[in-house]
Design a protein around this motif. Structure first.
Motif, short mmCIF file in Angstrom:
data_model
loop_
_atom_site.label_atom_id
_atom_site.label_comp_id
_atom_site.label_asym_id
_atom_site.label_seq_id
_atom_site.Cartn_x
_atom_site.Cartn_y
_atom_site.Cartn_z
N PRO A 48 0.50 -1.20 0.17
CA PRO A 48 0.08 -0.09 0.32
C PRO A 48 1.02 1.00 -0.10
CG PRO A 48 -0.79 -1.44 1.24
CD PRO A 48 0.70 -2.09 0.99
N ALA A 49 1.96 1.02 0.29
CA ALA A 49 2.96 2.32 0.46
C ALA A 49 3.25 3.05 -0.58
CB ALA A 49 4.24 1.81 1.56
N ALA A 50 3.15 1.88 -1.30
CA ALA A 50 4.11 1.94 -3.10
C ALA A 50 2.74 2.42 -4.45
CB ALA A 50 4.67 1.26 -3.77
N HIS A 51 1.96 3.16 -3.68
CA HIS A 51 0.17 3.26 -4.13
C HIS A 51 0.80 4.75 -5.46
CE1 HIS A 51 0.15 7.37 -2.89
NE2 HIS A 51 -0.25 6.70 -1.68
N VAL A 52 1.76 5.72 -4.97
CA VAL A 52 2.03 6.09 -6.28
C VAL A 52 2.72 5.33 -7.12
CG1 VAL A 52 3.50 8.60 -6.96
CG2 VAL A 52 2.03 8.21 -4.73
N ILE A 53 3.16 4.40 -7.52
CA ILE A 53 4.26 3.61 -8.58
C ILE A 53 2.87 2.43 -9.65
CG2 ILE A 53 5.78 2.35 -8.16
CD1 ILE A 53 7.53 2.93 -5.73
N SER A 54 3.00 1.90 -8.50
CA SER A 54 1.75 1.40 -9.03
C SER A 54 0.66 2.17 -9.49
CB SER A 54 0.76 0.40 -7.50
OG SER A 54 0.41 1.30 -6.96
N SER A 55 0.26 3.07 -9.14
CA SER A 55 -1.13 4.34 -10.31
C SER A 55 0.06 4.51 -11.40
CB SER A 55 -1.17 5.22 -8.90
OG SER A 55 -2.24 4.77 -8.34
N TRP A 56 0.64 5.25 -11.42
CA TRP A 56 1.58 5.65 -12.27
C TRP A 56 1.49 4.79 -13.66
CZ3 TRP A 56 0.37 10.55 -13.96
CH2 TRP A 56 -0.11 11.27 -12.89
N PHE A 57 2.40 3.78 -12.85
CA PHE A 57 2.91 2.80 -14.03
C PHE A 57 1.49 2.25 -14.72
CE2 PHE A 57 7.34 2.91 -12.22
CZ PHE A 57 8.20 3.08 -13.48
N GLY A 58 -0.05 1.80 -13.62
CA GLY A 58 -0.12 1.19 -14.16
C GLY A 58 -1.10 2.06 -14.88
N THR A 59 -1.55 3.13 -15.33
CA THR A 59 -1.73 4.24 -15.82
C THR A 59 -1.54 3.67 -17.14
OG1 THR A 59 -3.07 5.18 -14.19
CG2 THR A 59 -3.10 5.98 -16.61
N LEU A 60 0.09 4.23 -17.38
CA LEU A 60 0.81 4.19 -18.44
C LEU A 60 1.07 2.94 -18.98
CD1 LEU A 60 3.46 6.15 -20.14
CD2 LEU A 60 4.77 4.82 -18.35
N GLY A 61 1.03 1.56 -18.15
CA GLY A 61 1.02 0.64 -19.13
C GLY A 61 0.11 0.55 -19.64
N PHE A 62 -1.25 0.46 -19.21
CA PHE A 62 -3.07 0.26 -19.97
C PHE A 62 -3.10 0.86 -20.97
CE2 PHE A 62 -7.35 1.27 -20.04
CZ PHE A 62 -7.71 -0.30 -19.89
N GLY A 63 -2.55 2.57 -20.76
CA GLY A 63 -2.93 3.40 -22.23
C GLY A 63 -1.81 2.90 -23.29
N MET A 64 -0.22 2.65 -23.00
CA MET A 64 0.71 1.88 -24.14
C MET A 64 0.11 0.82 -24.56
SD MET A 64 4.37 1.72 -23.93
CE MET A 64 4.27 2.20 -22.05
N GLY A 65 -0.56 0.19 -23.45
CA GLY A 65 -1.31 -1.37 -23.42
C GLY A 65 -1.89 -1.59 -25.03
N LEU A 66 -2.70 -0.01 -24.66
CA LEU A 66 -4.32 0.07 -25.70
C LEU A 66 -3.42 0.35 -27.02
CD1 LEU A 66 -6.95 1.53 -23.37
CD2 LEU A 66 -6.63 -1.22 -24.73
N TYR A 67 -2.51 1.45 -27.46
CA TYR A 67 -1.89 2.26 -28.19
C TYR A 67 -1.47 0.74 -29.06
CZ TYR A 67 0.47 4.59 -32.02
OH TYR A 67 1.22 4.57 -32.92
N SER A 68 -0.38 -0.03 -28.39
CA SER A 68 0.63 -1.56 -28.71
C SER A 68 -0.69 -2.03 -29.37
CB SER A 68 1.25 -1.90 -27.44
OG SER A 68 1.86 -2.95 -27.94
N GLN A 69 -1.55 -2.29 -28.70
CA GLN A 69 -2.81 -3.34 -29.48
C GLN A 69 -3.04 -3.61 -30.44
OE1 GLN A 69 -2.75 -6.66 -27.94
NE2 GLN A 69 -5.38 -7.26 -28.54
N TYR A 70 -3.51 -2.01 -30.65
CA TYR A 70 -3.65 -1.57 -32.06
C TYR A 70 -3.15 -1.49 -33.06
CZ TYR A 70 -5.32 2.06 -34.96
OH TYR A 70 -6.47 2.94 -36.45
N ILE A 71 -1.49 -1.25 -32.47
CA ILE A 71 -0.66 -1.45 -33.95
C ILE A 71 0.17 -2.48 -34.50
CG2 ILE A 71 -0.23 1.35 -33.63
CD1 ILE A 71 2.45 0.07 -32.41
#
Length: 104
Positions: A48-71
């Motif tokens: 739980p103390a690493a919530h900043v890391i998981s939030s940002w990496f998760g959001t970045l990975g999700f957006g990048m993954g959607l674009y990666s899936q598209y191409i």
């Protein structure tokens, strides 16, 4: 059925993202980056103390993954994308639940 009686001439197993035999450096880079962000977000979500890391990496990975899936061009790239997307989503969701994007 003569092919049944003859031994198969299969080559060695090779782990590759280029299943079609052509190079896809951009698509491969996005697929690998998506899986890395997904793994980091998912693992960081267990603390739980690493919530900043998981939030940002998760959001970045999700957006990048959607674009990666598209191409994406090959099935192995799509498989990495899906695993990375799921890890990113779970990591981002748990990171947001544990405290969100900013430290408190």
């Amino acid at each position: 059925m003569p092919h049944v009686l003859q031994p198969s001439e299969r080559g060695r197993f090779r782990l590759t993202l280029n299943a079609d035999g052509r190079a896809h450096p951009v698509e491969n880079g996005f697929a690998v980056a998506t899986i890395v962000c997904g793994v980091v977000a998912f693992v960081a979500a267990f603390w739980p103390a690493a919530h900043v890391i998981s939030s940002w990496f998760g959001t970045l990975g999700f957006g990048m993954g959607l674009y990666s899936q598209y191409i994406s061009a090959t099935t192995p790239q799509r498989a990495l994308n899906v695993v990375g997307l799921v890890g990113s989503f779970v990591g981002a969701a748990l990171g947001i639940v544990h405290g969100g994007f900013l430290p408190h």
